[in-house]
Design a protein around this motif. Structure first.
Motif, short mmCIF file in Angstrom:
data_model
loop_
_atom_site.label_atom_id
_atom_site.label_comp_id
_atom_site.label_asym_id
_atom_site.label_seq_id
_atom_site.Cartn_x
_atom_site.Cartn_y
_atom_site.Cartn_z
N ALA A 86 0.92 -1.30 0.04
CA ALA A 86 0.08 0.09 0.02
C ALA A 86 0.75 1.27 -0.09
CB ALA A 86 -0.99 -0.11 1.18
N ALA A 87 0.37 2.07 -0.53
CA ALA A 87 1.02 3.83 -0.61
C ALA A 87 -0.06 4.69 0.11
CB ALA A 87 1.29 3.88 -1.86
N GLU A 88 0.76 5.31 0.95
CA GLU A 88 0.12 6.27 1.63
C GLU A 88 0.63 7.69 1.60
OE1 GLU A 88 -3.13 6.61 3.24
OE2 GLU A 88 -3.63 4.48 2.62
N PRO A 89 0.04 8.68 1.29
CA PRO A 89 -1.31 8.75 0.63
C PRO A 89 -1.04 8.31 -0.76
CG PRO A 89 -0.13 10.97 0.63
CD PRO A 89 0.74 9.89 1.34
N THR A 90 -2.38 8.08 -1.32
CA THR A 90 -2.20 7.42 -2.84
C THR A 90 -2.25 8.78 -3.82
OG1 THR A 90 -4.85 7.76 -2.91
CG2 THR A 90 -3.74 5.57 -2.14
N GLU A 91 -2.42 10.03 -3.48
CA GLU A 91 -2.03 11.06 -4.21
C GLU A 91 -0.90 11.75 -3.58
OE1 GLU A 91 -4.80 14.31 -6.15
OE2 GLU A 91 -4.29 14.84 -4.07
N ILE A 92 0.16 11.59 -4.47
CA ILE A 92 1.66 11.88 -4.06
C ILE A 92 1.85 13.44 -4.21
CG2 ILE A 92 3.89 11.72 -4.56
CD1 ILE A 92 3.50 8.76 -5.67
N ILE A 93 1.34 14.03 -5.50
CA ILE A 93 1.51 15.37 -5.77
C ILE A 93 0.38 15.87 -6.52
CG2 ILE A 93 2.96 14.98 -7.79
CD1 ILE A 93 4.71 17.38 -6.91
N ASN A 94 -0.22 17.09 -6.02
CA ASN A 94 -1.30 17.75 -6.90
C ASN A 94 -0.84 19.18 -6.43
OD1 ASN A 94 -3.53 18.55 -8.01
ND2 ASN A 94 -4.90 17.87 -6.63
N GLY A 121 12.09 26.30 -12.21
CA GLY A 121 12.62 26.59 -11.11
C GLY A 121 12.07 26.29 -9.71
N ASP A 122 10.68 25.80 -9.91
CA ASP A 122 9.77 25.43 -8.70
C ASP A 122 10.39 24.31 -8.35
OD1 ASP A 122 8.67 27.86 -8.19
OD2 ASP A 122 6.69 26.88 -9.02
N SER A 123 10.43 23.53 -6.99
CA SER A 123 10.64 22.29 -6.60
C SER A 123 9.71 22.01 -5.32
CB SER A 123 12.01 22.15 -5.79
OG SER A 123 13.12 22.42 -6.72
N MET A 124 9.39 20.81 -5.30
CA MET A 124 8.17 20.27 -4.53
C MET A 124 8.85 18.81 -3.86
SD MET A 124 6.23 21.68 -7.25
CE MET A 124 7.54 20.74 -8.20
N ILE A 125 8.88 18.84 -2.43
CA ILE A 125 9.33 17.35 -1.78
C ILE A 125 7.94 16.91 -1.31
CG2 ILE A 125 10.41 16.50 0.09
CD1 ILE A 125 12.57 18.74 -0.10
N ARG A 126 7.88 15.57 -1.60
CA ARG A 126 6.55 14.72 -1.06
C ARG A 126 7.00 13.45 -0.48
NH1 ARG A 126 4.80 19.15 -2.19
NH2 ARG A 126 3.19 19.69 -3.16
N THR A 127 6.49 13.29 0.65
CA THR A 127 6.90 12.05 1.26
C THR A 127 5.69 11.23 1.48
OG1 THR A 127 8.13 13.13 3.00
CG2 THR A 127 7.62 11.15 3.44
N PHE A 128 5.72 9.84 1.01
CA PHE A 128 4.83 9.09 1.39
C PHE A 128 5.27 7.61 1.83
CE2 PHE A 128 5.96 8.55 -2.90
CZ PHE A 128 5.89 7.22 -3.33
N GLU A 129 4.19 7.04 2.37
CA GLU A 129 4.78 5.54 3.04
C GLU A 129 4.35 4.35 2.01
OE1 GLU A 129 4.06 5.84 7.84
OE2 GLU A 129 2.64 4.74 6.66
N LEU A 130 5.46 3.27 1.99
CA LEU A 130 5.10 2.06 1.25
C LEU A 130 5.13 1.24 2.51
CD1 LEU A 130 7.80 2.10 -1.81
CD2 LEU A 130 5.36 2.36 -1.65
N GLN A 131 3.76 0.65 2.52
CA GLN A 131 3.41 -0.28 3.49
C GLN A 131 3.28 -1.78 3.10
OE1 GLN A 131 -0.58 1.39 4.86
NE2 GLN A 131 0.69 3.23 5.50
N ASN A 132 3.73 -2.68 4.09
CA ASN A 132 3.38 -4.08 3.75
C ASN A 132 2.23 -4.69 4.63
OD1 ASN A 132 3.41 -6.77 3.35
ND2 ASN A 132 5.29 -7.35 3.45
#
Length: 190
Positions: free
Chosen positions: A47-55, A62-73
């Motif tokens: 599973a991946a949480e959240p399912t929407e990584i970037i919006n 020049g813009d940068s965005m960092i996104r964190t999500f979990e990969l779960q077993n």
């Protein structure tokens, strides 16, 4: 009569012998026990949480965005490897794109929240889409996940998206939308 008597005794003896042999084959003790067995297959449930990584909206070169999500077993079997397949579509607002918008979006896979400056793998979305899921897993995900993902465990995946400013005219991308779809596939341990 003597021969008839001997012949009769021979037939009676033969019949008695056959009946003893026949009766002897069915005269034994026996016991039967039935066992019931089950083979239940384990499950792989990544599973991946959240399912929407970037919006994000209104990005500019020049813009940068960092996104964190979990990969779960969430399954009952340990996960050995995780692979990533990349697909995207570009909605060209003006119909004037001569280049692929995905070539201008750089993706950096980072180690974790504590080490955001340490890049594991860097590429563009266009190059990522052309790679096999196994190659992306080998270069980007497996170094982060290490020994895999044991049952009930999770690991953070940190990704930095950069709209690369190439120092040239990038007006053709004004108003465009890139719709990204990542499909993660997990494999079990041996």
């Amino acid at each position: 009569m003597k021969i008839k008597k001997q012949l009769g005794m021979g037939i009676i003896s033969a019949a008695l012998g056959i009946s003893l042999i026949g009766g002897g084959t069915f005269a034994y003790f026996s016991d039967t026990e039935t066992t019931e067995n089950t083979f239940a297959a384990g499950t792989l449930d990544l599973a991946a949480e959240p399912t929407e990584i970037i919006n994000v909206e209104n990005i500019k070169p020049g813009d940068s965005m960092i996104r964190t999500f979990e990969l779960q077993n969430n399954g009952s079997l340990d996960i050995d490897r995780v692979f990533l397949d990349t697909e995207y579509t570009v909605d060209d607002a003006e119909g004037n794109n001569s280049e692929d918008f995905g070539e201008h979006i750089e993706v950096e896979f980072l180690y974790n929240v504590d080490k955001l400056d340490e890049v594991v793998f860097s590429t563009t979305l266009a190059e990522l889409r052309e790679m096999t899921p196994e190659a992306v897993g080998e270069h980007a995900l497996n170094p982060i996940l290490g020994e895999g993902l044991p049952t009930g465990d999770f690991d953070d995946l940190v990704v930095k998206f950069n709209f690369v400013d190439n120092g040239e005219d990038q007006n053709e991308f004004q108003g465009d939308t890139l719709n990204l779809e990542w499909t993660f596939t997990a494999t079990q341990t041996d």
